[in-house]
Design a protein around this motif. Structure first.
Motif, PDB file in Angstrom:
ATOM      1  N   TYR A 295       0.830  -1.208   0.000  1.00 56.77           N
ATOM      2  CA  TYR A 295       0.000   0.000   0.000  1.00 56.77           C
ATOM      3  C   TYR A 295       0.869   1.264   0.000  1.00 56.77           C
ATOM      4  O   TYR A 295       0.447   2.334   0.460  1.00 56.77           O
ATOM      5  N   ALA A 296       2.061   1.125  -0.582  1.00 53.71           N
ATOM      6  CA  ALA A 296       2.908   2.298  -0.812  1.00 53.71           C
ATOM      7  C   ALA A 296       2.534   2.922  -2.153  1.00 53.71           C
ATOM      8  O   ALA A 296       3.369   3.113  -3.044  1.00 53.71           O
ATOM      9  N   THR A 297       1.273   3.220  -2.298  1.00 54.98           N
ATOM     10  CA  THR A 297       0.737   3.871  -3.496  1.00 54.98           C
ATOM     11  C   THR A 297      -0.485   4.674  -3.080  1.00 54.98           C
ATOM     12  O   THR A 297      -0.872   4.647  -1.906  1.00 54.98           O
ATOM     13  N   SER A 298      -1.104   5.365  -4.005  1.00 57.61           N
ATOM     14  CA  SER A 298      -2.199   6.271  -3.645  1.00 57.61           C
ATOM     15  C   SER A 298      -3.460   5.509  -3.250  1.00 57.61           C
ATOM     16  O   SER A 298      -3.668   4.356  -3.650  1.00 57.61           O
ATOM     17  N   MET A 299      -4.317   6.173  -2.497  1.00 54.38           N
ATOM     18  CA  MET A 299      -5.606   5.582  -2.131  1.00 54.38           C
ATOM     19  C   MET A 299      -6.440   5.285  -3.373  1.00 54.38           C
ATOM     20  O   MET A 299      -7.158   4.280  -3.430  1.00 54.38           O
ATOM     21  N   ASP A 300      -6.347   6.134  -4.385  1.00 54.64           N
ATOM     22  CA  ASP A 300      -7.086   5.890  -5.624  1.00 54.64           C
ATOM     23  C   ASP A 300      -6.633   4.585  -6.275  1.00 54.64           C
ATOM     24  O   ASP A 300      -7.464   3.792  -6.734  1.00 54.64           O
ATOM     25  N   ASN A 301      -5.322   4.371  -6.320  1.00 57.08           N
ATOM     26  CA  ASN A 301      -4.799   3.133  -6.890  1.00 57.08           C
ATOM     27  C   ASN A 301      -5.216   1.914  -6.075  1.00 57.08           C
ATOM     28  O   ASN A 301      -5.565   0.860  -6.633  1.00 57.08           O
ATOM     29  N   ILE A 302      -5.152   2.050  -4.744  1.00 53.22           N
ATOM     30  CA  ILE A 302      -5.541   0.940  -3.867  1.00 53.22           C
ATOM     31  C   ILE A 302      -7.010   0.584  -4.067  1.00 53.22           C
ATOM     32  O   ILE A 302      -7.371  -0.586  -4.222  1.00 53.22           O
ATOM     33  N   GLU A 303      -7.857   1.602  -4.090  1.00 55.32           N
ATOM     34  CA  GLU A 303      -9.295   1.355  -4.252  1.00 55.32           C
ATOM     35  C   GLU A 303      -9.605   0.720  -5.608  1.00 55.32           C
ATOM     36  O   GLU A 303     -10.379  -0.239  -5.702  1.00 55.32           O
ATOM     37  N   GLU A 304      -8.968   1.227  -6.652  1.00 59.36           N
ATOM     38  CA  GLU A 304      -9.183   0.672  -7.985  1.00 59.36           C
ATOM     39  C   GLU A 304      -8.725  -0.784  -8.051  1.00 59.36           C
ATOM     40  O   GLU A 304      -9.411  -1.648  -8.614  1.00 59.36           O
ATOM     41  N   ALA A 305      -7.562  -1.062  -7.465  1.00 59.02           N
ATOM     42  CA  ALA A 305      -7.042  -2.432  -7.475  1.00 59.02           C
ATOM     43  C   ALA A 305      -7.966  -3.386  -6.731  1.00 59.02           C
ATOM     44  O   ALA A 305      -8.243  -4.499  -7.201  1.00 59.02           O
ATOM     45  N   LEU A 306      -8.474  -2.963  -5.593  1.00 58.92           N
ATOM     46  CA  LEU A 306      -9.359  -3.825  -4.811  1.00 58.92           C
ATOM     47  C   LEU A 306     -10.694  -4.045  -5.521  1.00 58.92           C
ATOM     48  O   LEU A 306     -11.261  -5.148  -5.469  1.00 58.92           O
ATOM     49  N   ASN A 307     -11.171  -3.027  -6.196  1.00 57.75           N
ATOM     50  CA  ASN A 307     -12.396  -3.194  -6.986  1.00 57.75           C
ATOM     51  C   ASN A 307     -12.184  -4.238  -8.089  1.00 57.75           C
ATOM     52  O   ASN A 307     -13.048  -5.089  -8.346  1.00 57.75           O
ATOM     53  N   ARG A 308     -11.036  -4.169  -8.728  1.00 56.23           N
ATOM     54  CA  ARG A 308     -10.731  -5.126  -9.796  1.00 56.23           C
ATOM     55  C   ARG A 308     -10.561  -6.543  -9.250  1.00 56.23           C
ATOM     56  O   ARG A 308     -11.014  -7.517  -9.870  1.00 56.23           O
ATOM     57  N   ILE A 309      -9.882  -6.652  -8.098  1.00 56.98           N
ATOM     58  CA  ILE A 309      -9.702  -7.978  -7.491  1.00 56.98           C
ATOM     59  C   ILE A 309     -11.048  -8.579  -7.117  1.00 56.98           C
ATOM     60  O   ILE A 309     -11.323  -9.757  -7.393  1.00 56.98           O
ATOM     61  N   GLU A 310     -11.896  -7.776  -6.511  1.00 57.42           N
ATOM     62  CA  GLU A 310     -13.223  -8.268  -6.108  1.00 57.42           C
ATOM     63  C   GLU A 310     -14.030  -8.716  -7.319  1.00 57.42           C
ATOM     64  O   GLU A 310     -14.662  -9.777  -7.309  1.00 57.42           O
ATOM     65  N   LYS A 311     -13.989  -7.936  -8.369  1.00 58.25           N
ATOM     66  CA  LYS A 311     -14.726  -8.271  -9.599  1.00 58.25           C
ATOM     67  C   LYS A 311     -14.190  -9.553 -10.227  1.00 58.25           C
ATOM     68  O   LYS A 311     -14.961 -10.414 -10.667  1.00 58.25           O
ATOM     69  N   ALA A 312     -12.879  -9.690 -10.256  1.00 55.74           N
ATOM     70  CA  ALA A 312     -12.254 -10.874 -10.861  1.00 55.74           C
ATOM     71  C   ALA A 312     -12.589 -12.135 -10.073  1.00 55.74           C
ATOM     72  O   ALA A 312     -12.852 -13.199 -10.660  1.00 55.74           O
ATOM     73  N   LEU A 313     -12.574 -12.035  -8.746  1.00 52.45           N
ATOM     74  CA  LEU A 313     -12.889 -13.211  -7.935  1.00 52.45           C
ATOM     75  C   LEU A 313     -14.364 -13.583  -8.003  1.00 52.45           C
ATOM     76  O   LEU A 313     -14.725 -14.761  -7.961  1.00 52.45           O
ATOM     77  N   LYS A 314     -15.217 -12.574  -8.144  1.00 55.58           N
ATOM     78  CA  LYS A 314     -16.657 -12.843  -8.301  1.00 55.58           C
ATOM     79  C   LYS A 314     -16.904 -13.562  -9.639  1.00 55.58           C
ATOM     80  O   LYS A 314     -17.702 -14.499  -9.728  1.00 55.58           O
ATOM     81  N   LYS A 315     -16.196 -13.122 -10.663  1.00 58.73           N
ATOM     82  CA  LYS A 315     -16.313 -13.756 -11.985  1.00 58.73           C
ATOM     83  C   LYS A 315     -15.866 -15.206 -11.917  1.00 58.73           C
ATOM     84  O   LYS A 315     -16.482 -16.096 -12.509  1.00 58.73           O
ATOM     85  N   LEU A 316     -14.823 -15.445 -11.156  1.00 52.09           N
ATOM     86  CA  LEU A 316     -14.310 -16.811 -10.993  1.00 52.09           C
ATOM     87  C   LEU A 316     -15.348 -17.695 -10.282  1.00 52.09           C
ATOM     88  O   LEU A 316     -15.572 -18.847 -10.666  1.00 52.09           O
ATOM     89  N   LYS A 317     -15.975 -17.140  -9.265  1.00 57.45           N
ATOM     90  CA  LYS A 317     -16.960 -17.896  -8.493  1.00 57.45           C
ATOM     91  C   LYS A 317     -18.212 -18.177  -9.309  1.00 57.45           C
ATOM     92  O   LYS A 317     -18.860 -19.235  -9.151  1.00 57.45           O
ATOM     93  N   ASP A 318     -18.564 -17.251 -10.183  1.00 65.88           N
ATOM     94  CA  ASP A 318     -19.792 -17.393 -10.962  1.00 65.88           C
ATOM     95  C   ASP A 318     -19.654 -18.353 -12.125  1.00 65.88           C
ATOM     96  O   ASP A 318     -20.634 -18.688 -12.793  1.00 65.88           O
ATOM     97  N   LYS A 319     -18.395 -18.767 -12.411  1.00 71.62           N
ATOM     98  CA  LYS A 319     -18.198 -19.673 -13.545  1.00 71.62           C
ATOM     99  C   LYS A 319     -18.841 -21.033 -13.297  1.00 71.62           C
ATOM    100  O   LYS A 319     -18.814 -21.551 -12.207  1.00 71.62           O
TER     101      LYS A 319
END
Length: 319
Positions: A295-319
């Motif tokens: 988390y040595a990066t901006s809050m915007d980057n952290i939030e965007e990354a976590l949104n992408r991770i959550e979306k990717a894992l949800k997609k994996l679960k829905d398969k």
């Protein structure tokens, strides 16, 4: 510059030292490299943290030493298991490597941990290389150096530098604190390899140590804010749990709930979400079941990354 570093170490580490015990090097790694090169002979055993900074094991093997892993597991808050350490110390043990606060876990060894470790190795001719590069980035309590424990200073090599505390990554400026006899040997190795550390970066380091320290407090305050955010968000993602790190700027979440191995998940997130994380196994076999995020990066980057991770894992679960 050596005098300034000695005064800094007295103030922030509570270690009584002087210029003869200070070795200035281009970065943090040379302290690892030169002290292991100077002290570890072929066949000597070196106990190192696992998961931990990969260079520890690499250098032990390079000099012909025998790496002995010291598991740092989540159920023990990524701290040293004292009984496990006791069993791993043998007549061939030459060095123990500690890292607190730790990369990749963010874990911290307590004062009691340090006391017990010191009690185990005191009087046995075992050296300690203590990597304290993150020692000013702490969120709860104060870090304790094993060099402050009775009888340990002469057998302890402290590694520290400017890249984390003063955001001087790339300036290649680090230092070690060690017994003057070891310092002479390490100085000779430096003279015959890198020659010296650039004078202008040393002067910048002197200014950093002697100048106002309020920026460090502000930086740690911001890191705490990011840490709290990233831990809360990770714990809200199905399949991931995350303990709150006490220092450094990494989280080491448990990803076993995803049903994927660490390398597999890291590859998937890179390909599916365009988010780069490090698999836990990169830091040793006991890192399996985890990934590392910085988390040595901006809050915007952290939030965007976590949104992408959550979306990717949800997609994996829905398969």
């Amino acid at each position: 510059v050596e005098d300034t570093i000695a005064e800094y170490v007295k103030k922030y580490k509570n270690v009584d030292t002087n210029r003869d015990e200070v070795v200035i090097v281009p970065g943090g790694k040379p302290i690892m490299f030169f002290t292991i090169l100077a002290l570890v002979e072929e066949g000597d055993e070196v106990i190192y943290p696992n998961p931990g900074y990969p260079i520890y094991e690499s250098l032990i093997r390079f000099v012909g030493g025998v790496p002995v892993s010291m598991p740092l597991v989540e159920k023990n808050d990524f701290r040293v298991d004292i009984e496990d350490l006791r069993q791993k110390i043998t007549s061939k043990t030459k060095m123990v490597i500690l890292n607190s606060p730790a990369n990749p876990t963010g874990g911290i060894l307590t004062e009691d941990d340090m006391r017990q470790i010191a009690d185990l190795i005191r009087g046995k001719g075992i050296f300690v290389l203590t990597d304290e590069i993150y020692s000013r980035i702490v969120y709860e309590g104060e870090p304790v150096s094993i060099a402050t424990m009775p009888g340990m200073k002469d057998y302890t090599i402290i590694l520290d530098g400017f890249s984390k505390t003063y955001a001087m990554t790339g300036w290649r400026l680090g230092f070690g604190i060690m017994h003057k006899d070891i310092a002479k040997k390490v100085d000779r190795l430096i003279a015959n390899s890198t020659s010296n550390t650039a004078a202008f970066t040393q002067l910048a380091g002197k200014e950093a140590l002697e100048g106002p320290q309020t920026d460090i407090d502000n930086m740690v305050k911001e890191f705490r804010r990011r840490r709290d955010f990233i831990v809360e968000r990770l714990n809200s993602i199905d399949g991931i749990t995350c303990k709150k790190p006490q220092g450094a700027f990494y989280v080491f979440p448990n990803i076993t709930g995803t049903g994927m191995k660490s390398v597999e998940l890291a590859d998937y997130l890179l390909e599916e979400a365009n988010v780069a994380v490090l698999d836990g196994v990169s830091f040793g076999e006991y890192g399996e079941g985890h990934i590392r995020l910085s988390y040595a990066t901006s809050m915007d980057n952290i939030e965007e990354a976590l949104n992408r991770i959550e979306k990717a894992l949800k997609k994996l679960k829905d398969k």
